[in-house]
Design an enzyme around this catalytic site. Structure first.
Site, PDB file in Angstrom:
ATOM      1  N   ASN A  37      26.127  41.484  61.884  1.00 52.27           N
ATOM      2  CA  ASN A  37      25.152  42.203  62.672  1.00 52.27           C
ATOM      3  C   ASN A  37      24.464  41.515  63.664  1.00 52.27           C
ATOM      4  OD1 ASN A  37      23.213  44.439  62.715  1.00 52.27           O
ATOM      5  ND2 ASN A  37      21.669  43.405  61.475  1.00 52.27           N
ATOM      6  N   HIS A 122      14.365  48.952  48.698  1.00 51.62           N
ATOM      7  CA  HIS A 122      13.387  48.359  49.616  1.00 51.62           C
ATOM      8  C   HIS A 122      12.432  49.325  49.817  1.00 51.62           C
ATOM      9  CE1 HIS A 122      16.261  45.322  52.080  1.00 51.62           C
ATOM     10  NE2 HIS A 122      16.321  45.367  50.687  1.00 51.62           N
ATOM     11  N   ARG A 147      11.999  45.946  45.909  1.00 54.05           N
ATOM     12  CA  ARG A 147      11.683  44.792  46.662  1.00 54.05           C
ATOM     13  C   ARG A 147      10.387  45.367  47.518  1.00 54.05           C
ATOM     14  NH1 ARG A 147      14.401  42.419  52.072  1.00 54.05           N
ATOM     15  NH2 ARG A 147      13.359  44.156  53.130  1.00 54.05           N
ATOM     16  N   TYR A 159       8.389  41.286  58.944  1.00 56.52           N
ATOM     17  CA  TYR A 159       9.733  41.727  58.417  1.00 56.52           C
ATOM     18  C   TYR A 159       9.715  42.719  57.409  1.00 56.52           C
ATOM     19  CZ  TYR A 159      13.866  41.481  55.701  1.00 56.52           C
ATOM     20  OH  TYR A 159      14.827  41.995  55.114  1.00 56.52           O
ATOM     21  N   ASP A 210      10.975  39.139  49.680  1.00 59.68           N
ATOM     22  CA  ASP A 210      11.467  38.316  50.636  1.00 59.68           C
ATOM     23  C   ASP A 210      10.617  37.568  51.573  1.00 59.68           C
ATOM     24  OD1 ASP A 210      14.732  39.294  52.715  1.00 59.68           O
ATOM     25  OD2 ASP A 210      13.589  37.138  52.283  1.00 59.68           O
ATOM     26  N   HIS A 212      11.981  35.595  53.947  1.00 56.90           N
ATOM     27  CA  HIS A 212      12.662  35.935  55.187  1.00 56.90           C
ATOM     28  C   HIS A 212      12.572  34.501  55.918  1.00 56.90           C
ATOM     29  CE1 HIS A 212      15.111  38.303  57.748  1.00 56.90           C
ATOM     30  NE2 HIS A 212      15.327  38.731  56.633  1.00 56.90           N
ATOM     31  N   GLU A 236      12.591  35.341  47.459  1.00 52.24           N
ATOM     32  CA  GLU A 236      14.085  35.349  48.427  1.00 52.24           C
ATOM     33  C   GLU A 236      13.675  34.530  49.624  1.00 52.24           C
ATOM     34  OE1 GLU A 236      15.853  38.845  49.376  1.00 52.24           O
ATOM     35  OE2 GLU A 236      16.802  38.189  50.909  1.00 52.24           O
ATOM     36  N   GLU A 262      21.930  34.681  51.495  1.00 50.25           N
ATOM     37  CA  GLU A 262      22.570  36.054  52.286  1.00 50.25           C
ATOM     38  C   GLU A 262      23.126  35.431  53.555  1.00 50.25           C
ATOM     39  OE1 GLU A 262      18.972  38.143  52.532  1.00 50.25           O
ATOM     40  OE2 GLU A 262      19.179  38.341  54.739  1.00 50.25           O
ATOM     41  N   ARG A 283      22.664  34.664  46.807  1.00 47.04           N
ATOM     42  CA  ARG A 283      22.820  35.836  47.284  1.00 47.04           C
ATOM     43  C   ARG A 283      23.963  35.900  48.532  1.00 47.04           C
ATOM     44  NH1 ARG A 283      20.176  39.959  48.026  1.00 47.04           N
ATOM     45  NH2 ARG A 283      19.138  39.828  49.901  1.00 47.04           N
ATOM     46  N   HIS A 312      23.438  40.107  48.596  1.00 45.89           N
ATOM     47  CA  HIS A 312      22.812  40.815  49.672  1.00 45.89           C
ATOM     48  C   HIS A 312      23.658  42.221  49.880  1.00 45.89           C
ATOM     49  CE1 HIS A 312      22.395  40.749  54.482  1.00 45.89           C
ATOM     50  NE2 HIS A 312      21.513  41.234  53.785  1.00 45.89           N
ATOM     51  N   ASP A 316      23.322  46.712  57.079  1.00 44.17           N
ATOM     52  CA  ASP A 316      24.314  46.203  58.083  1.00 44.17           C
ATOM     53  C   ASP A 316      25.698  45.715  57.537  1.00 44.17           C
ATOM     54  OD1 ASP A 316      22.025  44.358  57.604  1.00 44.17           O
ATOM     55  OD2 ASP A 316      23.524  42.994  57.783  1.00 44.17           O
ATOM     56  N   GLU A 339      21.650  43.907  45.815  1.00 39.87           N
ATOM     57  CA  GLU A 339      20.689  44.605  46.623  1.00 39.87           C
ATOM     58  C   GLU A 339      21.148  45.814  47.180  1.00 39.87           C
ATOM     59  OE1 GLU A 339      19.793  42.318  50.183  1.00 39.87           O
ATOM     60  OE2 GLU A 339      18.375  43.734  51.080  1.00 39.87           O
ATOM     61  N   TRP A 402      13.085  34.661  62.540  1.00 41.54           N
ATOM     62  CA  TRP A 402      12.799  36.077  62.359  1.00 41.54           C
ATOM     63  C   TRP A 402      13.383  36.292  60.590  1.00 41.54           C
ATOM     64  CZ3 TRP A 402      16.470  40.171  60.653  1.00 41.54           C
ATOM     65  CH2 TRP A 402      15.889  41.109  60.624  1.00 41.54           C
TER      66      TRP A 402
HETATM   67  O1  LIG Z   1      17.233  40.686  51.908  1.00 40.24           O
HETATM   68  N1  LIG Z   1      17.718  41.442  52.979  1.00 40.24           N
HETATM   69  C1  LIG Z   1      17.444  40.954  54.046  1.00 40.24           C
HETATM   70  O2  LIG Z   1      16.880  39.884  54.481  1.00 40.24           O
HETATM   71  C2  LIG Z   1      18.366  41.790  55.364  1.00 40.24           C
HETATM   72  O3  LIG Z   1      16.978  42.909  55.658  1.00 40.24           O
HETATM   73  C3  LIG Z   1      18.245  40.926  56.648  1.00 40.24           C
HETATM   74  O4  LIG Z   1      17.475  40.822  57.317  1.00 40.24           O
HETATM   75  C4  LIG Z   1      19.643  41.849  57.303  1.00 40.24           C
HETATM   76  O5  LIG Z   1      20.674  42.094  56.554  1.00 40.24           O
HETATM   77  C5  LIG Z   1      19.900  40.946  58.493  1.00 40.24           C
HETATM   78  O6  LIG Z   1      20.871  41.864  59.296  1.00 40.24           O
HETATM   79 CO   LIG Z   2      16.687  38.542  52.580  1.00 43.95          CO
END
Ligand SMILES: O=NC(=O)[C@@H](O)[C@H](O)[C@H](O)CO
Ligand SMILES: [Co+2]
Length: 402
Positions: A37, A122, A147, A159, A210, A212, A236, A262, A283, A312, A316, A339, A402
């Site tokens: 992605n 989500h 989530r 995020y 998450d 992230h 996560e 992931e 993951r 994961h 994407d 997920e 990010w």
């Molecule tokens: O747990 N899921 C995630 O963290 C996703 O939302 C990732 O940010 C995307 O797959 C990145 O392309």
């Molecule tokens: Co994630």
């Protein structure tokens, strides 16, 4: 039996997907997902220019040997591009072998360990109230696990929060959009979300969050500790995992279950985390970690330490990965959760498949192979569209994760 063609199909039904199609002299073909992605094109070239020429004439039944050939033969091992290319070949070959055997992939792996595969969706909102509502909607849809990600006052584009009702998974802009981050504001806000969620819905549903990659190990330990009363299913990517030792510090302070992986692309990324029991869920995915052949190795290592899978499954990752993952999840003994972000109708039309959702679980089909195909004529109608994942900066402009 010989491979006669290995073609890459790039399509963008709302978002970019890269698919490898391997054809054989027996008329049977298999497909694999190679989508990276926001950085798709290097994988397209890696497959077209460096892998496909080597595959022509090889015996497609030699899955393990071809995996070793592509891994060791690259010399420059590991990394997201190489391992996604290997994953696409691997999945296409497993698809072919299962079709030749006339059985769904999970049978070839060792048969069913469960009927359905528990998934999580989500839920998100611009603030706590909206996110609490969204979780309620997922409960009403029958999800057992949800989530929850919320906007945080003072943080631009936190995020995992959609603009509007549905969370649209980036990549989403012709050049990287810039989002914000502030750990202190997030640490002061996220625990309140889960306090409200448990007060509203009780403890019957699994809740996940998450991080992230955004917290330092000490901040991650703090967040894990603050979340303990709310009994999360997992927290996560709570801190970047390049330094696998960082999780020792988190583990010293909290029993909140941890999930990572992931963005991992080989077993080596997870080895110390698993062997030191620093995580509870791994993951890594079919498309990201070298396909079925390698993900099986990761899952087997994890099972020695009672660590479970939690693949994961964002949008994407194409339906080819989702379909293959469901066969893997149906077989793997130490399954944890999958997920599941629903793909768009456009995407589902390009990738017809036989898996379905019911009562908070996904069920793979009985079609020989992984049960997913690609409609090449329809795929051709959606040309590649450059799109980037966002970047994140702190309030003072410092680049962040990010
Ligand atoms: O747990 N899921 C995630 O963290 C996703 O939302 C990732 O940010 C995307 O797959 C990145 O392309
Ligand atoms: Co994630």
């Amino acid at each position: 039996m010989k491979i006669t063609a290995a073609r890459v199909i790039v399509t963008c039904p709302g978002r970019n997907f890269v698919t490898l199609k391997i054809e054989t002299d027996q008329g049977v073909y298999g497909i694999g997902d190679a989508t990276l992605n926001g950085r798709e094109l290097p994988v397209v070239s890696y497959l077209e220019d460096h892998v496909a020429p080597c595959l022509i004439g090889m015996d497609p039944r030699r899955i393990e040997d071809i995996w070793q050939y592509l891994y060791r033969g690259a010399y420059w091992r590991r990394g997201p591009v190489t391992m996604r290319a290997i994953a696409a070949v691997d999945v296409a070959l497993w698809d072919i072998k299962a079709k030749m055997a006339g059985m769904p992939l999970y049978q070839l792996l060792g048969g069913r360990s469960r009927e359905g595969v528990m998934v999580y969706g989500h839920a998100n909102g611009s603030d706590i109230a909206e996110t609490v509502d969204a979780v309620g909607q997922y409960i009403d849809m029958g999800y057992k696990a949800i989530r929850a990600q919320t906007g945080v006052p003072g943080i631009k584009d936190a995020y995992g929060v959609g603009r509007g009702k549905l969370y649209y998974e980036p990549a989403d802009a012709a050049l990287p959009s810039v989002t914000g981050w502030d750990t202190r504001k997030s640490l002061n806000y996220v625990p309140k979300l889960f306090e409200k969620l448990r007060a509203t819905y009780g403890f019957d549903h699994h809740l996940l969050h998450d991080g992230h990659h955004r917290y330092t190990p000490q901040e991650a330990a703090n967040l894990g500790k603050m979340l303990e009363p709310y009994q999360l299913f997992w927290l996560e990517d709570v801190t970047p995992a390049e330094n696998q030792e960082a999780f020792k510090l988190i583990r010293q302070h909290t029993v909140t279950p941890l999930a990572v992986g992931e963005i991992f692309n080989t077993i080596w990324d997870a080895k110390d985390l698993i062997q030191n029991q620093l995580i509870d869920y791994i993951r890594a995915t079919i498309v990201g970690a070298g396909g079925v052949t390698h993900l099986r190795r990761i899952a087997d290592l994890a099972s020695l330490y009672q660590i479970r899978t939690g693949c994961h499954g964002a949008t994407d990752l194409s339906p080819v990965t989702m379909g293959t993952a469901l066969h893997f999840d149906t077989w793997v003994p130490n399954f944890g959760i999958q997920e599941y972000m629903r793909h768009s109708e456009e995407t589902d039309a390009v990738f017809p498949h036989d898996y379905h959702f019911a009562d908070g679980e996904l069920f793979c089909g009985e079609t020989p192979g992984h049960g997913v195909d690609i409609d090449e004529a329809l795929a051709a109608k959606y040309p590649y569209k450059p799109a980037y994942l966002p970047v994140a900066r702190l309030e003072d402009g410092t680049m962040w994760n990010w």
